[in-house]
Design a protein around this motif. Sequence first.
Motif, PDB file in Angstrom:
ATOM      1  N   LEU A  49      46.107 -17.194  14.077  1.00 32.06           N
ATOM      2  CA  LEU A  49      47.511 -16.861  14.284  1.00 32.06           C
ATOM      3  C   LEU A  49      47.758 -15.370  14.088  1.00 32.06           C
ATOM      4  CD1 LEU A  49      49.182 -19.951  12.584  1.00 32.06           C
ATOM      5  CD2 LEU A  49      49.387 -19.309  14.990  1.00 32.06           C
ATOM      6  N   LYS A  56      55.973 -14.136  20.023  1.00 30.56           N
ATOM      7  CA  LYS A  56      55.639 -13.621  18.690  1.00 30.56           C
ATOM      8  C   LYS A  56      56.396 -14.391  17.614  1.00 30.56           C
ATOM      9  CE  LYS A  56      55.859  -9.605  15.727  1.00 30.56           C
ATOM     10  NZ  LYS A  56      56.407  -8.270  15.523  1.00 30.56           N
ATOM     11  N   ASP A 111      54.975 -20.517  13.286  1.00 28.01           N
ATOM     12  CA  ASP A 111      53.823 -21.405  13.087  1.00 28.01           C
ATOM     13  C   ASP A 111      53.012 -20.966  11.868  1.00 28.01           C
ATOM     14  OD1 ASP A 111      54.587 -22.813  15.327  1.00 28.01           O
ATOM     15  OD2 ASP A 111      52.996 -22.013  16.627  1.00 28.01           O
ATOM     16  N   LYS A 112      52.836 -19.661  11.719  1.00 26.50           N
ATOM     17  CA  LYS A 112      52.076 -19.131  10.579  1.00 26.50           C
ATOM     18  C   LYS A 112      52.785 -19.460   9.264  1.00 26.50           C
ATOM     19  CE  LYS A 112      50.388 -14.916   8.536  1.00 26.50           C
ATOM     20  NZ  LYS A 112      50.914 -13.636   8.172  1.00 26.50           N
ATOM     21  N   LEU A 142      54.757 -17.762  17.098  1.00 28.61           N
ATOM     22  CA  LEU A 142      53.511 -17.604  16.341  1.00 28.61           C
ATOM     23  C   LEU A 142      53.802 -17.323  14.870  1.00 28.61           C
ATOM     24  CD1 LEU A 142      51.483 -15.464  18.900  1.00 28.61           C
ATOM     25  CD2 LEU A 142      50.926 -17.795  18.161  1.00 28.61           C
ATOM     26  N   ASN A 158      46.487 -13.579  17.113  1.00 28.59           N
ATOM     27  CA  ASN A 158      47.392 -13.769  18.247  1.00 28.59           C
ATOM     28  C   ASN A 158      48.672 -12.956  18.092  1.00 28.59           C
ATOM     29  OD1 ASN A 158      45.600 -15.461  19.562  1.00 28.59           O
ATOM     30  ND2 ASN A 158      46.498 -17.316  18.713  1.00 28.59           N
ATOM     31  N   ILE A 159      49.196 -12.870  16.875  1.00 32.03           N
ATOM     32  CA  ILE A 159      50.386 -12.056  16.618  1.00 32.03           C
ATOM     33  C   ILE A 159      50.070 -10.591  16.904  1.00 32.03           C
ATOM     34  CG2 ILE A 159      51.932 -11.192  14.808  1.00 32.03           C
ATOM     35  CD1 ILE A 159      51.779 -14.065  13.578  1.00 32.03           C
TER      36      ILE A 159
END
Length: 135
Positions: free
Chosen positions: A28, A79, A85-86, A82, A31-32
């Motif tokens: 994550l 963003k 989600d984190k 993500l 990806n961010i």
Amino acid sequence: MDEMTILVPVMLKSKLTEALKTRLLAELEQNISRVEHDIAQLEFEGNARLNEQAKINVQAVAPLRAQIEAQKAQMLQAKKKLTDDKEHLEKLAIGAELPRGPVNRVVTIHVGDDMNAVRGGEILVEDGKVIAFRE
């Protein structure tokens, strides 16, 4: 025809372990960072395109700016998802079950079979190893 072979979706779940949590958080974060880089790249290239377009045709600057802003808004939304989600993953306790998506199993059914017995199911995985099947 007395029988038929079909695909039945089964939910795959992972039991959250320290190793999985660490790996997912790292993914994550990566990806961010990638989205942040893409946003910065879009802004840099967008400003260059806007300046170039202003020299060629001032009328076309507003639609181009709107297009760039729309792309930026999509990236910011990605963003945020993500990041959410984190934050959610960070709050999860070790041992929680994470849905990982459906997989299919092959089932042969016969005339007269109970379709309710064929449907669904879950596979529970811990650190890459199957630890349970559930109906």
